[in-house]
Write an enzyme that holds these catalytic residues in place. Structure first.
Site, PDB file in Angstrom:
ATOM      1  N   ASP A  17       0.873  -1.164   0.000  1.00 15.02           N
ATOM      2  CA  ASP A  17       0.000   0.000   0.000  1.00 15.02           C
ATOM      3  C   ASP A  17       0.922   1.229   0.000  1.00 15.02           C
ATOM      4  O   ASP A  17       2.117   1.125   0.281  1.00 15.02           O
ATOM      5  CB  ASP A  17      -0.908   0.003   1.223  1.00 15.02           C
ATOM      6  CG  ASP A  17      -2.078   0.966   1.041  1.00 15.02           C
ATOM      7  OD1 ASP A  17      -2.012   1.813   0.124  1.00 15.02           O
ATOM      8  OD2 ASP A  17      -3.049   0.895   1.811  1.00 15.02           O
TER       9      ASP A  17
HETATM   10  C1  BGC Z   1      -4.845   3.507   0.349  1.00 11.40           C
HETATM   11  C2  BGC Z   1      -4.967   2.577  -0.850  1.00 11.40           C
HETATM   12  C3  BGC Z   1      -4.819   3.381  -2.107  1.00 11.40           C
HETATM   13  C4  BGC Z   1      -3.468   4.095  -2.070  1.00 11.40           C
HETATM   14  C5  BGC Z   1      -3.216   4.941  -3.295  1.00 11.40           C
HETATM   15  C6  BGC Z   1      -3.585   4.335   0.304  1.00 11.40           C
HETATM   16  O1  BGC Z   1      -3.570   5.299   1.302  1.00 11.40           O
HETATM   17  O2  BGC Z   1      -4.870   2.738   1.529  1.00 11.40           O
HETATM   18  O3  BGC Z   1      -6.200   1.921  -0.830  1.00 11.40           O
HETATM   19  O4  BGC Z   1      -4.940   2.539  -3.220  1.00 11.40           O
HETATM   20  O5  BGC Z   1      -3.426   4.958  -0.955  1.00 11.40           O
HETATM   21  O6  BGC Z   1      -4.039   6.061  -3.286  1.00 11.40           O
END
Ligand code: BGC
Length: 789
Positions: free
Chosen positions: A227
């Site tokens: 993530d």
């Molecule tokens: C989130 C993800 C997301 C990523 C990119 C993170 O903070 O948990 O779900 O895909 O950011 O925006």
């Protein structure tokens, strides 16, 4: 294969470079090898593509906002999710996006999780099936998906530093199950590891989850990415099974990882695996970057509407108050009728193509109405609009009342503290219901809310967050063009206090989150413990009625006749549960194993056939470390909800004899009295972990600005960060302690030094983060007692 050929030519350094992104949304390119860069971006219920660097929440290119997962799951319609996925894929191709980051299949451990709107269900089978259908749809266009957040990512508070401490059986049967189903059924191109740790091992480098289970047992052959900012020590993550660290950050880890390679801490084999996965992904999706495609916005808008039509749930309809007749001239109350709440806040927040409003839909349908806003989202505490609206209410004119949660109440990054709606919404509803019995309440929220006025209401529709065309779909349902057919994908508790983890959820336990209740979550708890709920899992009404007959269980084939016995056409979600009666160990009262949505014209009857697999009868035996079937009796239940079982049949299964029920006698799992304790958790074979404070001298890159306040420099650093975060969130100093503001601030400050570095786009290099940590430690040696993180 080209990926392998290229790999054979690459140096170790080049291979390692592949395992980190290029920037926020791109993978690295290598002109030398003819490798182009590809774009990966959010997801999960529509495309959020930002041009240029940065997160870009709020200024993405226009795209169709489909219903959020908590809404679309209520359709229980694999085909609809498949169409939605295909449309999302087409938008990605048109925007040259190779991978869309979603779907999210995490379980809803508590209705308070701020991100529940992004997740499908509290049930692993429903979430897994919906996820698989969406993935198949997206990937049919050649665009990849990223199944997220793997795994046990069930709260936003301390989301980057917390550890979800959960026993192996619960993990396997409940928290991993939706991922297992989606992986096995749809082979997503990528999986995204969660921010959190699982039993104190970071998800981003968790060998048990990534290598042994995901790849080894489930046969996943795609790529695992972190993530955003969720990586830990990169070479350890790679060793655990990770392939790609995101976002890109000017090769933040390259030096450290090369050093580790030279010291023998990471092997060629591991580096080759990770680099090959990246090359394979590039090979599979590179064409998209040069595609020249467009998509049919109107057709996608219609798909968004169709999904919403099948997902909106009719919760109450006394005296058949709904549907309304088109000539009634309703009094519409509630600002959400003109400014719909149709999507959630955070990384999924996109810029819709064509936003329908309920008032607009009425105008288009030629339906006359009166309107009062009743409240304003921008100033939700302002009660001045209530009385003006209530004055207009008269018993001869039906009221359509829009209430729910505003953006501030639920968002990625923080959890809700209560299930209550804003005071103004509750007051408005109560005053209107005092004056009229002729009120249709429309709820817009990503999750269940307390309904203190429920007994006085006659008609309630739950729209959840139904996407850009949701308001149009609502109008069709309210005026009877379409009969509602959504069924709740989660239990609607009466109050948050009824949820097993409510005494510790999010606030009480810092960083160490102990899943004491095991798999007794959602209806697995409420139905087993016989707790009163507002509406049960799987519940939803229709304008017509259905009759079930002729249940036949033939091996693993279950069929049942369903007849539409009412006057209008409609669709029914037929649910298949298994109740394990073997008494081998503790079991939930019943578990959903399959379902089908069937459309029936008025008077029509169809046979619905659903299959079970041998695995559906198994439970995870921790001692044997495998799924086993307990010998004995099982009840097959077919019903219209988890608490409205229409027909049952008994079957016997051969299998192992397990006898471990006695050890749970008198425990919470036996009595369900009060809340589960540490002692109860231990019965599941796992020790709860309690956090002690980290001391000056012991701080590491994994600590947060909040953790380091035991040192003078740490305090100062925290203060600077606090000012910056307050400014970024637009929160005034005097309001920073208001509980919801505090949650948002805490959540932003709860990022580790390593995470700050990873999200800084090269500004805060790892050496700088390490230096800050050293300053916080006062350059003292770590104490003997290692930090407890
Ligand atoms: C989130 C993800 C997301 C990523 C990119 C993170 O903070 O948990 O779900 O895909 O950011 O925006």
């Amino acid at each position: 294969m080209r990926a392998k050929e290229i790999l054979a030519q690459m140096s170790v350094k080049e291979k390692l470079m592949l395992t980190s992104g290029k920037d926020f949304w791109h993978l690295i390119e290598f002109e030398k090898y003819g490798i182009p860069s590809i774009m990966v971006t959010d997801g999960p219920h529509g495309l959020r593509k930002k041009e240029g660097p940065g997160m870009g929440i709020g200024d993405a290119v226009p795209s169709v906002a489909f219903p959020t997962a908590s809404c679309s799951a209520c359709s229980w319609d694999r085909e609809a999710l498949g169409k939605m996925g295909k449309a999302m894929g087409e938008e990605c191709v048109a925007e040259k996006v190779s991978v869309i980051l979603g779907p999210g299949v995490n379980m809803k451990r508590s209705p308070l999780c701020g991100r529940n709107f992004e997740y499908f269900s509290e049930d692993p089978v429903l979430a897994g099936e919906m996820g698989a259908a969406l993935i198949k749809g997206v990937q049919s266009t050649g665009v990849g998906t990223s199944l997220k957040h793997y795994a046990a990512n069930n709260q936003e508070t301390f989301r980057m530093t917390g550890s979800s401490n959960v026993d192996e059986r619960t993990l396997r049967e409940y928290y991993l199950k939706p991922f297992e189903i989606a992986v096995k059924k749809s082979q997503p191109y990528t999986v995204m590891s969660a921010y959190n740790k699982i039993n104190n091992v970071p998800a981003s480098g968790n060998k048990h989850l990534l290598t042994d289970i995901l790849r080894g047992e489930w046969g996943f052959n795609g790529l695992v990415m972190t993530d955003w900012g969720g990586g830990h020590c990169h070479y350890e993550d790679l060793n655990g099974g990770l392939d790609l660290e995101m976002p890109g950050n000017k090769q933040l880890y390259l030096k450290e990882t090369l050093k580790a390679y030279k010291a023998g801490k990471i092997s060629d084999e591991v580096i080759d695996r990770a680099a090959l996965k990246v090359l394979e992904l590039l090979e599979k999706t590179a064409d998209i970057a040069s595609a020249n495609a467009t998509y049919d916005v109107a057709a996608h808008h219609q798909i968004a509407k169709d999904v919403a039509l099948g997902s909106i749930v009719l919760l109450k309809n006394e005296k058949n108050q709904l549907p309304l007749k088109a000539n009634v001239k309703p009094l519409v109350i509630g600002e959400m009728a003109e400014k719909p709440r149709y999507q959630g806040a955070g990384s999924s927040h996109l810029n819709p193509q064509k936003l329908d409003t309920f008032l607009g839909a009425l105008q288009e349908a030629g339906i006359e109405y009166d309107y009062e806003k009743g409240y304003e989202a921008a100033n939700v505490k302002d009660e001045s609009f209530i009385d003006t609206a209530v004055e207009k209410v008269n018993k001869d004119q039906p009221v359509i009342l829009f209430i729910g949660l505003t953006d501030d109440y639920e968002s990625e990054g923080s959890d809700r503290l209560t299930m209550a709606m804003p005071e103004t919404h509750i007051k408005l509803a109560e005053k209107i219901l005092e004056k009229s019995k002729n009120v249709v309440i429309v709820l817009s929220a990503g999750s269940p809310v307390e309904l203190p006025f429920e007994s006085k209401a006659t008609a309630i529709l739950d729209a959840y967050l139904s996407g850009e065309a949701g308001a149009d779909a609502l109008a069709d349902i309210i005026f009877g063009k379409v009969s509602p057919s959504g069924k709740l994908a989660e239990t609607w508790p009466l109050s948050k206090d009824d949820v097993p983890c409510s005494d510790t959820y999010a606030l009480v336990e810092r960083n160490q989150v102990n899943y004491r209740e095991g798999f007794f979550v959602g209806y697995r708890y409420f139905n087993t413990a016989n707790v009163k709920v507002q509406y049960p899992f799987g519940f939803g009404l229709s304008y017509t009625t259905f009759e079930y007959s002729n249940l036949v269980v033939d091996g693993n084939k279950v069929s049942v006749d369903v007849e539409n016995t009412g006057k209008v056409d409609g669709a029914e979600v037929v649910q298949l549960y298994i109740s394990n009666k073997t008494k081998a160990t503790i079991f939930a009262d019943a578990e959903l194993k399959n379902f089908d949505k069937v459309f029936l014209k008025a008077g029509e009857k169809k046979t619905v056939t659903m299959t079970l697999t041998d695995d559906d009868f198994k439970f995870f035996d921790v001692a044997k470390n495998e799924y086993v079937t307990a010998k004995g009796e099982y009840e097959i239940r077919v019903g219209a909800s988890s608490r409205d079982i229409k027909l049952t049949a008994k079957v016997k299964k051969d299998g192992v004899v397990v006898d471990e029920l006695a050890k749970f006698k008198g425990s919470w799992f036996d009595t369900f009295k009060g809340k589960p304790t540490d002692e109860d958790m231990k019965l599941l074979g796992i020790e709860p972990i309690h956090e002690t404070t980290v001391r000056k001298g012991d701080y590491t890159l994994e600590n947060t600005a909040m953790d380091v306040q035991g040192s003078g420099f740490g305090k100062l650093f925290y203060k600077i960060m606090l000012v910056a975060v307050r400014a970024a969130l637009g929160i005034k100093k005097e309001e920073q302690d208001l509980i919801q503001n505090k949650m948002m601030i805490d959540s932003a400050l709860n990022i580790s030094f390593r995470g700050m570095s990873a999200m800084s786009n090269g500004i805060m290099q790892l050496w700088l983060a390490s230096l800050l940590v050293k300053f916080c430690n006062g350059f003292s040696r770590p104490s003997k007692k290692k930090d407890n993180k």
